[in-house]
Structure formats: structure tokens, C-alpha cells
Write an enzyme that holds these catalytic residues in place. Structure first.
Site, PDB file in Angstrom:
ATOM      1  N   ASN A 230      39.582  95.512 -27.587  1.00 29.56           N
ATOM      2  CA  ASN A 230      40.650  96.178 -26.840  1.00 29.56           C
ATOM      3  C   ASN A 230      40.046  97.128 -25.809  1.00 29.56           C
ATOM      4  O   ASN A 230      39.006  97.760 -26.049  1.00 29.56           O
ATOM      5  CB  ASN A 230      41.688  96.849 -27.741  1.00 29.56           C
TER       6      ASN A 230
ATOM      7  N   CYS B  75      50.446  89.646 -27.630  1.00 27.46           N
ATOM      8  CA  CYS B  75      49.340  88.735 -27.959  1.00 27.46           C
ATOM      9  C   CYS B  75      49.857  87.454 -28.621  1.00 27.46           C
ATOM     10  O   CYS B  75      49.304  86.371 -28.405  1.00 27.46           O
ATOM     11  CB  CYS B  75      48.322  89.430 -28.856  1.00 27.46           C
TER      12      CYS B  75
ATOM     13  N   GLU C 125      41.376 100.155 -23.398  1.00 26.32           N
ATOM     14  CA  GLU C 125      42.536 101.023 -23.137  1.00 26.32           C
ATOM     15  C   GLU C 125      42.486 101.654 -21.754  1.00 26.32           C
ATOM     16  O   GLU C 125      41.519 101.494 -21.008  1.00 26.32           O
ATOM     17  CB  GLU C 125      42.606 102.090 -24.249  1.00 26.32           C
TER      18      GLU C 125
ATOM     19  N   GLU D 143      42.667  90.421 -28.708  1.00 26.19           N
ATOM     20  CA  GLU D 143      42.992  88.987 -28.720  1.00 26.19           C
ATOM     21  C   GLU D 143      43.112  88.447 -27.295  1.00 26.19           C
ATOM     22  O   GLU D 143      42.592  87.383 -26.958  1.00 26.19           O
ATOM     23  CB  GLU D 143      44.325  88.743 -29.444  1.00 26.19           C
TER      24      GLU D 143
HETATM   25  N1  THU Z   1      45.474  96.325 -30.603  1.00 32.55           N
HETATM   26  C1  THU Z   1      44.731  95.189 -30.480  1.00 32.55           C
HETATM   27  O1  THU Z   1      43.763  95.148 -29.697  1.00 32.55           O
HETATM   28  N2  THU Z   1      45.061  94.117 -31.239  1.00 32.55           N
HETATM   29  C2  THU Z   1      46.028  94.122 -32.208  1.00 32.55           C
HETATM   30  O2  THU Z   1      46.214  93.108 -32.881  1.00 32.55           O
HETATM   31  C3  THU Z   1      46.834  95.330 -32.439  1.00 32.55           C
HETATM   32  C4  THU Z   1      46.662  96.421 -31.455  1.00 32.55           C
HETATM   33  C5  THU Z   1      45.064  97.527 -29.849  1.00 32.55           C
HETATM   34  C6  THU Z   1      45.922  97.975 -28.709  1.00 32.55           C
HETATM   35  C7  THU Z   1      45.544  99.439 -28.606  1.00 32.55           C
HETATM   36  O3  THU Z   1      44.347  99.576 -27.863  1.00 32.55           O
HETATM   37  C8  THU Z   1      45.252  99.845 -30.044  1.00 32.55           C
HETATM   38  O4  THU Z   1      45.000  98.629 -30.742  1.00 32.55           O
HETATM   39  C9  THU Z   1      46.383 100.591 -30.723  1.00 32.55           C
HETATM   40  O5  THU Z   1      47.591  99.908 -30.586  1.00 32.55           O
END
Ligand code: THU
Length: 142
Positions: free
Chosen positions: A50, A99, A52, A63
Site C-alpha cells: 500500500n 480492490c 498512502e 492488491e
Molecule cells: N489496505 C490495503 O492495502 N489492502 C487491504 O486489503 C486493506 C486496506 C490499506 C489501505 C490503507 O493504506 C491502509 O491499508 C488502511 O486502510
């Protein structure tokens, strides 16, 4: 049958690869690191974490990073063999709705999705189980 037999990787190995991707997460706002890996038709792995953003909205989940990266590297929609995801959740991580929609677009409905947490719990599901009744190209007459 969940389509894992012809994968060429164990669930444990894919979870380990997703963990490696998780270590690269850019999460200054949530502190919640997630890693993912997509297995392509040739068996090559595409890692994602992820990423941000101070404006929150542009945040990209692990994902989607993995799948978009694979597409940008020339892999074709519908040809992925599996996606594995890991996060520090009480239950095996559960992908967000965006996702799920992206997986419904780029992965076959029966493609296995391996969901794990850092304490070693895993759940194997599929794209269509994660998003039943997904809106897809077929609904647009394509
Ligand atoms: N997040 C993901 O990368 N994948 C998931 O399956 C759930 C949430 C991330 C998004 C954000 O950066 C952080 O987790 C909190 O929501």
C-alpha cells in the site's frame, strides 16, 4: 477445488512473498502495512504494497499496486493465477471493496485469493466469492 494445484507455489511461499512486499509499504498516515503478490500466467510474481497519500484519497492498496504493476509490465487481464495478501489483522486480511472490484476486472472469477495475517492464519477464497454479482464488461454488452 480452488485452483491452487497448478500454481507452482505453496500458500506459505506466496504469503512469504506478500510479506516481503509488505515491508516496503509507504504508510505514514495509518501505519497499517499491507503486502500482496500476484502470480501471472508464466508463474512470475508481481509484488505490491500500500502507498498512502496526505490527501488520503489517492492511497493505493497493496492488491491494486501488485495488479497494476503487473499490467504495466505487460501481463494480461484474466491470466493471473492467484493473488496473496497479508496484513496485521485479527482475522486473515479482507480486501476493500475497490480492490474486490479491481480483481473482478483483471482476474477470473474462480481465481484463488489467499488472505493471511501476520500471526499465520490464512483463508483461501476466490474473486467471485469476494464480490458476488460484480459489475463487469459483460454488463456493458462487451
Ligand atoms: N489496505 C490495503 O492495502 N489492502 C487491504 O486489503 C486493506 C486496506 C490499506 C489501505 C490503507 O493504506 C491502509 O491499508 C488502511 O486502510
Amino acid at each position: 477445488m480452488n485452483g491452487l494445484s497448478g500454481l507452482g507455489y505453496s500458500i506459505e511461499r506466496l504469503t512469504e512473498e506478500a510479506s516481503k512486499a509488505r515491508a516496503r509499504a509507504y504508510v505514514p498516515y495509518s501505519g497499517f502495512a499491507v503486502g500482496a503478490v500476484a502470480v501471472d500466467a508464466d508463474g512470475s510474481l508481481h509484488h505490491g504494497c500500500n502507498v498512502e497519500n496526505a490527501a488520503y484519497g489517492p492511497t493505493n492498496c497493496a492488491e491494486r499496486t501488485a495488479l497494476f504493476r503487473a499490467i504495466a509490465d505487460g501481463r494480461k487481464a484474466g491470466e493471473f493465477k492467484a493473488v496473496a495478501v497479508i496484513g496485521d489483522t485479527d482475522r486473515p486480511i479482507t480486501p476493500c471493496g475497490v480492490c474486490r472490484q479491481v480483481m473482478a476486472e483483471l482476474c477470473g472469477p474462480d481465481m484463488p485469493v489467499i488472505l493471511s495475517n501476520v500471526r499465520g492464519e490464512t483463508r483461501v477464497t476466490t474473486v467471485s466469492e469476494l464480490l458476488p454479482g460484480a459489475f463487469t464488461a459483460k454488463d456493458m454488452g462487451n
